[in-house]
Enzyme design. Structure first.
Site, short mmCIF file in Angstrom:
data_model
loop_
_atom_site.label_atom_id
_atom_site.label_comp_id
_atom_site.label_asym_id
_atom_site.label_seq_id
_atom_site.Cartn_x
_atom_site.Cartn_y
_atom_site.Cartn_z
N ILE A 80 0.88 -1.16 0.00
CA ILE A 80 0.00 0.00 0.00
C ILE A 80 0.92 1.21 0.00
O ILE A 80 1.95 1.21 0.69
CB ILE A 80 -0.98 0.00 1.20
CG1 ILE A 80 -1.98 1.15 1.09
CG2 ILE A 80 -0.26 -0.02 2.52
CD1 ILE A 80 -3.14 1.05 2.07
N ARG A 88 -0.28 12.05 4.17
CA ARG A 88 -0.88 12.75 5.32
C ARG A 88 -2.14 13.52 4.92
O ARG A 88 -2.46 14.55 5.51
CB ARG A 88 0.14 13.67 5.99
CG ARG A 88 1.39 12.97 6.42
CD ARG A 88 1.59 13.11 7.91
NE ARG A 88 2.78 12.42 8.34
CZ ARG A 88 2.77 11.24 8.96
NH1 ARG A 88 1.65 10.62 9.19
NH2 ARG A 88 3.88 10.68 9.34
N GLY A 90 -5.04 11.52 4.18
CA GLY A 90 -6.11 10.55 4.36
C GLY A 90 -6.30 9.58 3.21
O GLY A 90 -7.26 8.81 3.20
N GLU A 114 1.72 -6.85 6.88
CA GLU A 114 2.98 -6.85 7.60
C GLU A 114 3.54 -5.44 7.53
O GLU A 114 3.46 -4.79 6.49
CB GLU A 114 3.93 -7.83 6.92
CG GLU A 114 5.31 -7.87 7.51
CD GLU A 114 6.19 -8.80 6.70
OE1 GLU A 114 5.99 -10.02 6.76
OE2 GLU A 114 7.06 -8.27 5.99
N ASN A 119 7.92 1.70 11.66
CA ASN A 119 7.06 2.55 10.82
C ASN A 119 5.86 2.99 11.66
O ASN A 119 4.74 2.51 11.51
CB ASN A 119 6.62 1.80 9.56
CG ASN A 119 5.95 2.71 8.55
OD1 ASN A 119 5.50 3.81 8.89
ND2 ASN A 119 5.84 2.23 7.32
N TYR A 126 -2.98 1.82 10.83
CA TYR A 126 -3.60 0.50 10.89
C TYR A 126 -4.38 0.29 12.18
O TYR A 126 -5.45 -0.31 12.17
CB TYR A 126 -2.55 -0.60 10.70
CG TYR A 126 -1.79 -0.49 9.40
CD1 TYR A 126 -2.42 -0.10 8.22
CD2 TYR A 126 -0.43 -0.76 9.34
CE1 TYR A 126 -1.72 0.02 7.03
CE2 TYR A 126 0.28 -0.66 8.15
CZ TYR A 126 -0.37 -0.26 7.00
OH TYR A 126 0.32 -0.15 5.83
#
Length: 160
Positions: A80, A88, A90, A114, A119, A126
């Protein structure tokens, strides 16, 4: 936001744009247009793409993507990314929201991903999306002259 186009020239342009973003956001492990195309040749692989919608001239500019795999009732985000100029804002949240919609309509029960343990921005994203850490792979990411970084396996369970 839409699924990857079937039209060959549009598909090739989109994959090249995704590969270009990969080179910016994953400089040590970027996937090429060819590797993305090879992965998407598999029936279980899919990609959502976000295009810039601000003006007509730039209508086909890819600014975000999500490569994911669905096998029976389980899915996994393989990649992703958002172009650095659009981070930043959205976009990754919108991608994940759309992915949740798609997966739930296909009776997927859980979604895995993963992430590098260092990060922090991604982990926060998430967690806001109701992912939970279910496993830690010690020292999974290795770079020359640097300490190894753990990989976190995160899961979102649908219907809970």
């Amino acid at each position: 936001m839409k699924k990857l186009a079937i039209n060959t020239s549009e598909r090739q342009q989109a994959l090249q744009a995704v590969a270009n973003i990969e080179a910016l956001v994953q400089p040590h492990d970027a996937w090429t247009e060819q590797s993305l195309a090879e992965m998407l040749a598999q029936d279980s692989m899919h990609m959502l793409i976000v295009y810039k919608q601000e003006d007509k001239a730039d209508n086909n500019k890819v600014i975000g993507y999500c490569l994911y795999q669905v096998i029976f009732e389980q899915a996994e985000i393989l990649r992703i990314g958002t172009h650095p100029d659009y981070q930043r804002q959205g976009i990754a949240s919108q991608i994940i929201d759309k992915l949740h919609e798609v997966l739930q309509s296909n009776q997927v029960e859980n979604l895995l991903l993963e992430v590098r343990a260092d990060n922090h921005a991604a982990i926060a994203l998430y967690e806001k999306q109701a992912f939970a850490i279910i496993h830690r792979r010690k020292g999974y990411y290795k770079s020359p002259n640097q300490s190894a970084i753990d990989a976190l396996i995160m899961q979102h369970v649908y219907g809970e």
